[in-house]
Design an enzyme around this catalytic site. Structure first.
Site, PDB file in Angstrom:
ATOM      1  CE  LYS A 271       2.509  18.445   0.157  1.00 23.62           C
ATOM      2  NZ  LYS A 271       2.219  18.357   1.606  1.00 23.62           N
TER       3      LYS A 271
ATOM      4  CG  ASP B 246       0.582  13.163   2.236  1.00 23.06           C
ATOM      5  OD1 ASP B 246       1.255  12.123   2.388  1.00 23.06           O
ATOM      6  OD2 ASP B 246       0.669  14.157   2.999  1.00 23.06           O
TER       7      ASP B 246
ATOM      8  CE  LYS C 133      -1.385  12.765   5.319  1.00 20.20           C
ATOM      9  NZ  LYS C 133      -1.017  13.611   6.459  1.00 20.20           N
TER      10      LYS C 133
ATOM     11  CG  ASP D 228       2.036  12.243   6.765  1.00 16.95           C
ATOM     12  OD1 ASP D 228       1.834  12.551   5.570  1.00 16.95           O
ATOM     13  OD2 ASP D 228       1.169  12.304   7.651  1.00 16.95           O
TER      14      ASP D 228
ATOM     15  CD  GLU E 144       3.823  14.646   1.878  1.00 22.16           C
ATOM     16  OE1 GLU E 144       3.891  14.355   3.091  1.00 22.16           O
ATOM     17  OE2 GLU E 144       2.950  15.389   1.394  1.00 22.16           O
TER      18      GLU E 144
ATOM     19  NE  ARG F 245       8.148  19.116   6.524  1.00 23.63           N
ATOM     20  CZ  ARG F 245       7.809  19.318   7.797  1.00 23.63           C
ATOM     21  NH1 ARG F 245       8.748  19.469   8.725  1.00 23.63           N
ATOM     22  NH2 ARG F 245       6.543  19.390   8.146  1.00 23.63           N
TER      23      ARG F 245
END
Ligand code: BES
Ligand code: MN
Ligand code: ZN
Length: 495
Positions: A266, A271, A278, A348, A350, A352
């Site tokens: 990943k 993020d 977040k 969030d 994201e 996967r």
């Protein structure tokens, strides 16, 4: 500047160097190297243990400066803790502390006798491998130039010689290769996300490949991925000006027809959560959300440097997850590369969404004999296992056992969570084949369940490194995990 390592078999009291490190247990028990030094310097170590000045506590150390009777300029007396409970983890810890202590001294070289200490069930090659990796880890400094200048030091630790015979050379060679992979991973993950973008990771992979004979690298951009149908990955990247990449590295160390092993990592360079933003506190840690990418790239570097006789591919989906007028949003339905449709319930979740397309691509393109992904995937994994164990999920007991064993061997440990079909219904969606979140409970497992939908027929395992990829706090650095685990797993496969 990286540490240099060598092996030696001189006696601790006669070896001429800036510093020798010897171990002592609690309760006044000396290792044989400590006893030899002690008798050469007139019992100074024993006296200090009797007086309580040297406790022998694990991780403590005491410096004796230029004691008369030995050739070395200093003796570093390293506490090993209680002898009867001395084990592999403690061995690693004391080697870290010894290197850290030496790193603070105005010396360039040290000879360590800690590698002579008996560790139950482990041989000398193992002891040297762990000692070298621990020392390299302990003396690592983030090298990027935009860091505030540290005070220049009188001297800097440049080399460590470990007391060991020639039978340990193999362990040292492996450690040097793995340490290079670990450093590659740490340096990449520590970089800020305004530097370390998807394009930057692609450039680093290409730069590595250029310097190697049997490595090739291909970097797909947004347009190429659009043509191939990476609908899930591209949706995540849409909110950022730093456009997505898919980085594909191939190493041919095995026979032409051999199916490759495959890593997928990943690579979310930052993020923010996207539209499902977040909270602000701690958001800066999400620069480490490409820790899986760094980890698999580091393991790839290690495998190449060890010259393993196997074929290996490493696939890194890389995006930045940002809120924007063009961002993907909760309730969007995406069509993944596999054809499965996904209802986005939280932007969030994201990781996967980029991994699923990368896993599909890897399986279709390479038909690997085994596929392992690494990802800072869920906060739930940190809740379950904390900062010590990587979460391991797989439907393949044999593959899971191999990875757990590799983690034990390198002390880069993983712990298995179930991936039973019982959890799959948490991903039910009324609007698509699958939802991208699974509700309150078992978040690490439902994330893996989501990935499992895209790995049908594959021998696949998932490593959730959300808790293990970096250290907490303002100054927390990337750990380089799970480079050692993955490198060891490959080493075991190469026979
Ligand atoms: N990168 C995070 C996971 C993470 C969080 C790693 C904290 C390390 C520390 C991931 O993309 C994420 O945001 N996951 C969500 C999933 C949730 C929305 C189902 C999480 O864990 O909260
Ligand atoms: Mn996220
Ligand atoms: Zn993430």
């Amino acid at each position: 500047m990286t540490l240099q390592f060598s092996l030696g078999n001189a006696a601790p009291e006669t070896v001429a160097c800036a510093c020798v490190a010897v171990g002592v247990y609690e309760q006044g028990v000396l290792t044989s190297a400590a006893a030899q030094v002690d008798s050469a310097i007139g019992g100074l170590i024993k006296r200090q243990m009797d007086s309580g000045d040297i406790s022998g506590k694990a991780g403590s150390s005491t410096l004796l400066f230029a004691p008369a009777g030995v050739a070395a300029g200093r003796v570093l007396v390293v506490g090993l803790g209680a002898q009867k409970s001395f084990d592999a983890a403690r061995y690693q810890k004391v080697n870290i502390e010894a290197a850290r202590a030496a790193g603070k001294l105005p010396i360039a070289e040290m000879v360590s006798f800690l590698t002579e200490v008996d560790v139950p069930g482990r041989d000398s090659a193992w002891r040297v491998r762990i000692a070298a990796l621990a020392s390299d880890h302990a003396t690592y400094r983030y090298e990027a130039t935009f860091k505030p200048r540290e005070k220049p030091r009188q001297a800097q630790l440049k080399s460590i010689t470990f007391a060991a015979g020639a039978d340990a050379q193999i362990g040292l060679d492996q450690a040097v290769a793995i340490a290079e992979g670990v450093r590659f991973a740490r340096e990449l993950a520590n970089l800020p996300p305004n530097i370390c973008t998807p394009a930057y990771i692609g450039e680093q992979a290409q730069a590595f490949a250029r310097g190697q004979d049997n490595v090739s690298c291909k970097v797909l951009d947004q347009v190429e991925m659009e043509q191939l149908g990476f609908g899930s990955l591209l949706a995540v990247g849409r909110g950022s000006v730093n456009k997505p990449r898919l980085i594909v590295l191939e190493y041919k160390g095995g026979n032409d027809g051999d199916k490759p092993y495959a890593f997928v990592g990943k690579g979310v360079t930052f993020d923010s959560g996207g539209i499902s933003l977040k909270p602000g506190a701690g958001m800066e840690e999400m620069k480490f959300d490409m820790g899986g990418a760094a980890g698999v790239l580091g393991a790839f570097v290690a495998a190449v440097k060890m010259g393993l006789k196997l074929n290996l591919v490493c696939v890194v989906p890389s995006v930045e997850n940002m809120p924007d007028g063009d961002s993907y949003r909760p309730s969007d339905v995406l069509t993944s590369l596999s054809g499965l449709t996904i209802e986005v319930l939280n932007t969030d979740a994201e990781g996967r969404l980029i991994l699923c397309d990368a896993l599909t691509y890897t399986a279709q393109t390479f038909q690997p004999q085994a596929m392992v992904d690494a990802a800072t995937l869920t906060g739930a994994c940190v809740v379950a296992l904390g900062k010590h164990a990587t979460g391991l999920m797989s439907k393949h007991d044999d593959l899971a056992a191999e990875l757990l064993a590799a983690g034990e061997e390198t002390l880069d440990r993983a712990w298995r969570l179930p991936l039973w079909d019982d959890y799959q219904t948490q991903l039910d969606s009324g609007f698509a084949d699958v939802a991208n979140i699974g509700g309150k409970s078992a978040g690490a497992i439902t994330a893996a369940c989501f990935l499992s939908r895209f790995t049908d027929g594959q021998r696949w395992a998932h490593l959730d490194i959300a808790g293990t990829a970096w250290e907490d706090g303002r100054k927390g650095l990337a750990t380089g995990r799970p480079v050692a685990l993955l490198a060891q797993w490959l080493l075991d496969r190469a026979g």
